[in-house]
Design an enzyme around this catalytic site. Structure first.
Site, PDB file in Angstrom:
ATOM      1  N   GLU A  20      -6.432  -4.383  11.154  1.00  0.00           N
ATOM      2  CA  GLU A  20      -5.762  -5.555  10.575  1.00  0.00           C
ATOM      3  C   GLU A  20      -6.491  -6.832  11.011  1.00  0.00           C
ATOM      4  OE1 GLU A  20      -2.902  -5.260   8.855  1.00  0.00           O
ATOM      5  OE2 GLU A  20      -2.502  -3.150   9.280  1.00  0.00           O
ATOM      6  N   GLY A  23     -11.768  -2.747   6.725  1.00  0.00           N
ATOM      7  CA  GLY A  23     -10.347  -2.658   6.387  1.00  0.00           C
ATOM      8  C   GLY A  23      -9.580  -1.652   7.228  1.00  0.00           C
ATOM      9  N   ALA A  81      13.657  19.582  -4.641  1.00  0.00           N
ATOM     10  CA  ALA A  81      14.837  18.826  -4.195  1.00  0.00           C
ATOM     11  C   ALA A  81      16.115  19.323  -4.873  1.00  0.00           C
ATOM     12  CB  ALA A  81      14.646  17.343  -4.492  1.00  0.00           C
ATOM     13  N   LYS A  94       5.081   4.906  18.629  1.00  0.00           N
ATOM     14  CA  LYS A  94       5.125   6.286  18.117  1.00  0.00           C
ATOM     15  C   LYS A  94       5.411   7.273  19.256  1.00  0.00           C
ATOM     16  CE  LYS A  94       1.855   4.930  14.511  1.00  0.00           C
ATOM     17  NZ  LYS A  94       0.427   4.751  14.209  1.00  0.00           N
ATOM     18  N   GLY A  99       1.653   9.026  10.243  1.00  0.00           N
ATOM     19  CA  GLY A  99       1.514   8.971   8.779  1.00  0.00           C
ATOM     20  C   GLY A  99       1.852  10.267   8.077  1.00  0.00           C
ATOM     21  N   LYS A 114       7.896   2.174  12.726  1.00  0.00           N
ATOM     22  CA  LYS A 114       7.967   2.691  14.106  1.00  0.00           C
ATOM     23  C   LYS A 114       8.389   1.625  15.090  1.00  0.00           C
ATOM     24  CE  LYS A 114       4.355   2.181  12.236  1.00  0.00           C
ATOM     25  NZ  LYS A 114       3.422   2.720  11.286  1.00  0.00           N
ATOM     26  N   THR A 143       0.825  -1.217   0.000  1.00  0.00           N
ATOM     27  CA  THR A 143       0.000   0.000   0.000  1.00  0.00           C
ATOM     28  C   THR A 143       0.860   1.269   0.000  1.00  0.00           C
ATOM     29  OG1 THR A 143      -1.536  -1.256   1.335  1.00  0.00           O
ATOM     30  CG2 THR A 143      -1.891   1.106   1.267  1.00  0.00           C
TER      31      THR A 143
END
Ligand code: HSE
Length: 444
Positions: A190, A187, A33, A205, A134, A105, A13
């Protein structure tokens, strides 16, 4: 300038999000960049899936070590997850002189000290914006934007799965088990949701944020971790009646005696912005001595939100690759030589020594003197009461019921004192069931 060449380990994903966003926003990212950033090699056990994402222009291999061994690859992105093979591959990539970007993490919270040291010895960067919350640039904010501050505390909703479950429990009055099944069907959770619902993911985290905020080594083994599996919808309802929401918070605080590092369900005043973060969204509140309170909100998971963070790290690496090590931002914000010392001065406190306020719910016999006994034991332990709510007996047991729910909010106290008082209260013959205790954070 020569393009920076990137090898992706794992193209599920997040990996496909990284590839797609880099393609779509190629020109703007290059202008930022100062050079091209090109994914030139991908390793994935499912080569067909990988090929379907990247097409024919990118080398696809099964064995991650082929990517690490490729001398043209400058940066390895680790998106495998877990502490096992991911750790070996990250250390091998560092040893091969590659910069590493990771969203892992768990790996950094547990093995961060070893990994950051290996990277420092080799003069390469390890970047991990995607590992916490995230798409929210909280690592950047803590490491750079707030660098003037003495950070005093951080409190975050840093696990979307549990926030989704708590939001649904409150909205629909459903129990934990029912909502967990729904979250799995949609979804959000998990198939094995243990790390999320038991608070482990949030603690990973929080551990990283704590280290960056206070200049101490990562110390996941010292974090207190409590998930949401025992939360009952009745407590969510009572909290609401008292003006609070219940959230799973990752909290880290600096105190005179040391650092608090804890993950557990917490009552938060409903009027705070963070109390109104619903569904799978994440939010982090950071309080610094100079800046005051700041709030960061956004998607804590998902393909492109996480890719957004991974690519931000790639751009940093593209800009800083040629810079002397001293000109780069240290991985934990503080110069690594100062971490150990600060860790000794600021130990992570045992839970008995943390200070917070509490929500208590006790099922008691509805008879004269019960409330006085309970409040007397709290007063004896030096614990001050903020509010009391008594649920009507007939709501529980029908007309003539002899039981009632007593809900008490306390002011701040030392957890060790609360443990002692609760053990005494639990021993009263008029207390009929195990007492529910949920910590409460005013966040002001
Ligand atoms: N499983 C995490 C969550 C996302 O539910 O927020 C990745 O850290």
């Amino acid at each position: 300038m020569k393009p920076i060449q990137v090898g992706l380990l794992g193209i599920g994903t997040v990996g496909s999000g990284v590839f797609n966003v880099l393609q779509r926003n190629h020109d703007e990212i290059r202008r930022r960049a100062g050079r091209d950033i090109a994914v030139t090699m991908v390793a994935d056990l499912d080569e067909t899936r990988a090929r379907a994402v990247v097409g024919d222009q990118v080398a696809v291999v099964k064995d991650a070590r082929e990517v690490i061994a490729n001398p043209d690859i400058d940066v390895v992105i680790e998106l495998i997850g877990g502490y096992g093979v991911a750790k070996t591959l990250v250390l091998e990539a560092i040893a091969a002189g590659k910069h590493v970007v990771t969203a892992n993490k768990a790996l950094l919270a547990v093995h961060g000290s070893e990994i950051f040291k290996a990277a420092a010895d080799k003069g390469v960067m390890v970047a991990y914006e995607a590992a916490v919350a995230g798409g929210i640039p909280i690592i950047k904010a803590l490491r750079e934007g707030l660098t003037a501050n003495q950070i005093q505390w951080i409190a975050g909703i840093i696990n979307g799965t549990t926030n989704f479950i708590l939001s649904e429990m409150r909205d629909k009055g459903l129990d934990f088990d029912v909502v967990l099944k729904e979250a799995q069907r949609l979804g959000y959770a998990e198939a094995d949701p243990t790390f999320d619902i038991e608070g482990v993911d949030a603690a990973h985290k929080a551990t990283l944020m704590s280290a960056i905020a206070f200049g101490v080594p990562v110390q996941f083994d010292k974090a207190y971790v409590e998930g949401i599996t025992k939360l009952s919808s009745i407590d969510i309802r009572y909290a609401e009646q008292l003006g609070y929401r219940i959230k799973l918070l990752g909290i880290t605080k600096r105190t005179d005696k040391g650092i608090e590092l804890r993950v557990h369900p917490s009552l938060v005043p409903a009027k705070r912005l963070i109390a109104n973060v619903e569904g799978a969204m994440n939010a982090v509140v950071v309080h610094g001595d100079a800046v005051g309170t700041t709030l960061y909100y956004g998607k804590g998971a998902g393909s492109e939100p996480t890719a957004s963070a991974v690519i931000a790290d790639l751009v940093d690496i593209a800009r800083l690759e040629g810079a002397a090590v001293a000109h780069r931002v240290p991985p934990l914000a503080f110069q690594s030589s100062t971490l150990r010392e600060a860790g000794q001065e600021l130990p992570v406190l045992p839970m008995a020594d943390i200070t917070t306020s509490y929500y208590l719910r006790m099922r008691v016999a509805d008879e004269a003197g019960v409330l006085a006994k309970v409040t007397g034991l709290l007063a004896g332990a030096g614990i001050s009461i903020d509010a009391v709510l008594q649920r009507e007996a007939d709501e529980i047991g029908g007309e003539g019921s002899t039981q009632t729910d007593l809900i008490i909010l306390t002011h701040e106290t030392r957890e060790g004192d609360m443990d002692k008082a609760l053990a005494e209260i639990q021993g009263l013959p008029t207390v009929l069931a195990p007492i529910t205790r949920i910590r409460k954070e005013e966040l002001n």
